[in-house]
Design a protein around this motif. Structure first.
Motif, PDB file in Angstrom:
ATOM      1  N   GLU A 135      -7.581  -0.450  -3.888  1.00  0.00           N
ATOM      2  CA  GLU A 135      -6.983  -1.210  -3.267  1.00  0.00           C
ATOM      3  C   GLU A 135      -6.951  -0.768  -1.902  1.00  0.00           C
ATOM      4  OE1 GLU A 135      -2.665  -1.585  -5.029  1.00  0.00           O
ATOM      5  OE2 GLU A 135      -3.748  -2.451  -7.329  1.00  0.00           O
ATOM      6  N   GLY A 136      -7.098   0.024  -1.059  1.00  0.00           N
ATOM      7  CA  GLY A 136      -7.263   0.055   0.100  1.00  0.00           C
ATOM      8  C   GLY A 136      -8.369  -0.486   1.045  1.00  0.00           C
ATOM      9  N   ILE A 137      -7.864  -0.724   2.283  1.00  0.00           N
ATOM     10  CA  ILE A 137      -8.840  -1.736   2.888  1.00  0.00           C
ATOM     11  C   ILE A 137      -9.195  -1.126   4.285  1.00  0.00           C
ATOM     12  CG2 ILE A 137      -7.125  -3.374   2.411  1.00  0.00           C
ATOM     13  CD1 ILE A 137      -6.117  -3.084   5.418  1.00  0.00           C
ATOM     14  N   MET A 138      -8.566   0.868   4.001  1.00  0.00           N
ATOM     15  CA  MET A 138      -9.153   1.335   4.752  1.00  0.00           C
ATOM     16  C   MET A 138     -10.459   2.069   4.911  1.00  0.00           C
ATOM     17  SD  MET A 138      -5.932   2.221   7.775  1.00  0.00           S
ATOM     18  CE  MET A 138      -7.380   2.919   9.385  1.00  0.00           C
ATOM     19  N   ARG A 139     -11.643   1.687   4.231  1.00  0.00           N
ATOM     20  CA  ARG A 139     -12.967   2.477   3.642  1.00  0.00           C
ATOM     21  C   ARG A 139     -12.986   4.162   3.430  1.00  0.00           C
ATOM     22  NH1 ARG A 139     -11.249   1.161  -0.171  1.00  0.00           N
ATOM     23  NH2 ARG A 139     -12.647   2.534  -1.264  1.00  0.00           N
ATOM     24  N   GLY A 140     -13.525   4.258   5.483  1.00  0.00           N
ATOM     25  CA  GLY A 140     -13.641   5.053   5.631  1.00  0.00           C
ATOM     26  C   GLY A 140     -12.707   6.286   6.127  1.00  0.00           C
ATOM     27  N   TRP A 197       0.703  -1.174   0.097  1.00  0.00           N
ATOM     28  CA  TRP A 197      -0.030  -0.175  -0.141  1.00  0.00           C
ATOM     29  C   TRP A 197       1.005   1.159  -0.209  1.00  0.00           C
ATOM     30  CZ3 TRP A 197      -4.601   1.910  -0.520  1.00  0.00           C
ATOM     31  CH2 TRP A 197      -4.589   3.130  -0.415  1.00  0.00           C
ATOM     32  N   SER A 198       1.964   1.620   0.868  1.00  0.00           N
ATOM     33  CA  SER A 198       2.773   2.170   0.205  1.00  0.00           C
ATOM     34  C   SER A 198       3.612   2.985  -0.731  1.00  0.00           C
ATOM     35  CB  SER A 198       3.800   2.472   1.906  1.00  0.00           C
ATOM     36  OG  SER A 198       2.568   2.184   3.603  1.00  0.00           O
ATOM     37  N   VAL A 199       3.988   1.743  -1.365  1.00  0.00           N
ATOM     38  CA  VAL A 199       4.811   2.024  -2.490  1.00  0.00           C
ATOM     39  C   VAL A 199       3.525   2.048  -3.510  1.00  0.00           C
ATOM     40  CG1 VAL A 199       6.132   0.395  -4.730  1.00  0.00           C
ATOM     41  CG2 VAL A 199       6.356  -0.460  -1.924  1.00  0.00           C
ATOM     42  N   ASP A 200       2.343   1.827  -3.371  1.00  0.00           N
ATOM     43  CA  ASP A 200       1.360   2.119  -4.429  1.00  0.00           C
ATOM     44  C   ASP A 200       0.484   2.262  -4.139  1.00  0.00           C
ATOM     45  OD1 ASP A 200       0.201   3.546  -7.129  1.00  0.00           O
ATOM     46  OD2 ASP A 200       0.657   1.317  -8.009  1.00  0.00           O
ATOM     47  N   PRO A 201       0.254   3.687  -2.559  1.00  0.00           N
ATOM     48  CA  PRO A 201      -1.526   3.692  -2.534  1.00  0.00           C
ATOM     49  C   PRO A 201      -2.536   3.824  -3.764  1.00  0.00           C
ATOM     50  CG  PRO A 201      -0.365   6.028  -1.930  1.00  0.00           C
ATOM     51  CD  PRO A 201       0.953   4.868  -2.281  1.00  0.00           C
ATOM     52  N   ARG A 241     -13.278   9.394   3.549  1.00  0.00           N
ATOM     53  CA  ARG A 241     -12.329  10.920   4.526  1.00  0.00           C
ATOM     54  C   ARG A 241     -11.713  11.236   4.030  1.00  0.00           C
ATOM     55  NH1 ARG A 241     -11.345  12.691  11.188  1.00  0.00           N
ATOM     56  NH2 ARG A 241     -11.261  14.279  10.605  1.00  0.00           N
ATOM     57  N   PHE A 242     -10.634  11.184   3.289  1.00  0.00           N
ATOM     58  CA  PHE A 242      -9.401  12.066   3.260  1.00  0.00           C
ATOM     59  C   PHE A 242      -8.540  11.874   2.082  1.00  0.00           C
ATOM     60  CE2 PHE A 242      -9.017  10.292   7.627  1.00  0.00           C
ATOM     61  CZ  PHE A 242      -8.713  11.501   8.818  1.00  0.00           C
ATOM     62  N   GLY A 243      -8.744  10.131   1.503  1.00  0.00           N
ATOM     63  CA  GLY A 243      -8.656  10.163   0.154  1.00  0.00           C
ATOM     64  C   GLY A 243      -7.642   9.021  -0.189  1.00  0.00           C
ATOM     65  N   PRO A 244      -6.685   8.530  -1.107  1.00  0.00           N
ATOM     66  CA  PRO A 244      -5.346   7.859  -0.451  1.00  0.00           C
ATOM     67  C   PRO A 244      -4.659   9.027  -0.106  1.00  0.00           C
ATOM     68  CG  PRO A 244      -6.469   8.377  -3.185  1.00  0.00           C
ATOM     69  CD  PRO A 244      -7.673   8.233  -1.941  1.00  0.00           C
ATOM     70  N   MET A 245      -3.492   8.015   0.613  1.00  0.00           N
ATOM     71  CA  MET A 245      -2.439   8.268   0.938  1.00  0.00           C
ATOM     72  C   MET A 245      -1.877   8.601  -0.290  1.00  0.00           C
ATOM     73  SD  MET A 245       0.642   6.546   2.814  1.00  0.00           S
ATOM     74  CE  MET A 245       1.378   6.017   2.058  1.00  0.00           C
ATOM     75  N   PRO A 246      -1.089  10.182  -0.431  1.00  0.00           N
ATOM     76  CA  PRO A 246      -0.743  10.524  -1.499  1.00  0.00           C
ATOM     77  C   PRO A 246       1.091   9.432  -1.529  1.00  0.00           C
ATOM     78  CG  PRO A 246      -0.391  12.146  -0.101  1.00  0.00           C
ATOM     79  CD  PRO A 246      -0.919  11.052   0.413  1.00  0.00           C
TER      80      PRO A 246
END
Length: 154
Positions: A102-107, A94-98, A111-116
């Motif tokens: 593919e994110g598991i933290m839907r909420g 996830w950290s390499v290509d967020p 709220r924040f969008g995927p990690m940059p």
């Protein structure tokens, strides 16, 4: 000649004494206790340096955060990945290509969008993920109540 020697010694002293904190990286990353392995020491140092900028364990409320606290990330990854290797692999991937899908933290993603996307070294990500898996993380004061309310967990 003597002048050049003095300048050389001064430059050598200056170069060896420079640093943001006046301490070497080994001193900055000293463990909280002597039982933490060398990789965990580095993992803690990297976590604080790179991750806590957004995933801070210190915030006034759930409304004042930039991203979920790392304690929340750990909690969610532990529910998804039951063993250490899968946990670490999932966090690193996830950290390499967020990617949102593919994110598991839907909420959190809603709220924040995927990690940059960040430019992390993969070996640093493995050290951070290993540290997160093997150690308790600092939590904001409000986190336990929020986790209980939202997920029925403490």
């Amino acid at each position: 000649m003597l002048r050049n020697l003095i300048i050389f010694i001064f430059c050598l002293f200056y170069l060896t004494s420079c640093g943001d904190t006046g301490k070497s990286s080994k001193e900055v990353s000293k463990p909280l206790n002597a039982s933490i392995s060398e990789i965990n020491k580095e993992g803690l140092f990297l976590l604080k340096k790179h991750c806590y900028i957004c995933h801070s364990p210190i915030s006034d409320s759930h409304d004042s955060i930039l991203a979920p606290p790392m304690a929340a990330v750990k909690m969610r990854y532990q529910r998804r990945y039951k063993n250490k290797e899968d946990f670490i692999e999932g966090m690193v991937k996830w950290s390499v290509d967020p990617k949102k899908e593919e994110g598991i933290m839907r909420g959190a993603i809603d709220r924040f969008g995927p990690m940059p996307k960040q430019d992390f070294k993969s070996e640093d990500l493995f050290k951070i993920a290993r540290y997160i898996y093997e150690n308790e993380l600092e939590e904001p004061e409000w986190f336990a109540a929020h986790a209980q309310e939202m997920h029925g967990q403490q």
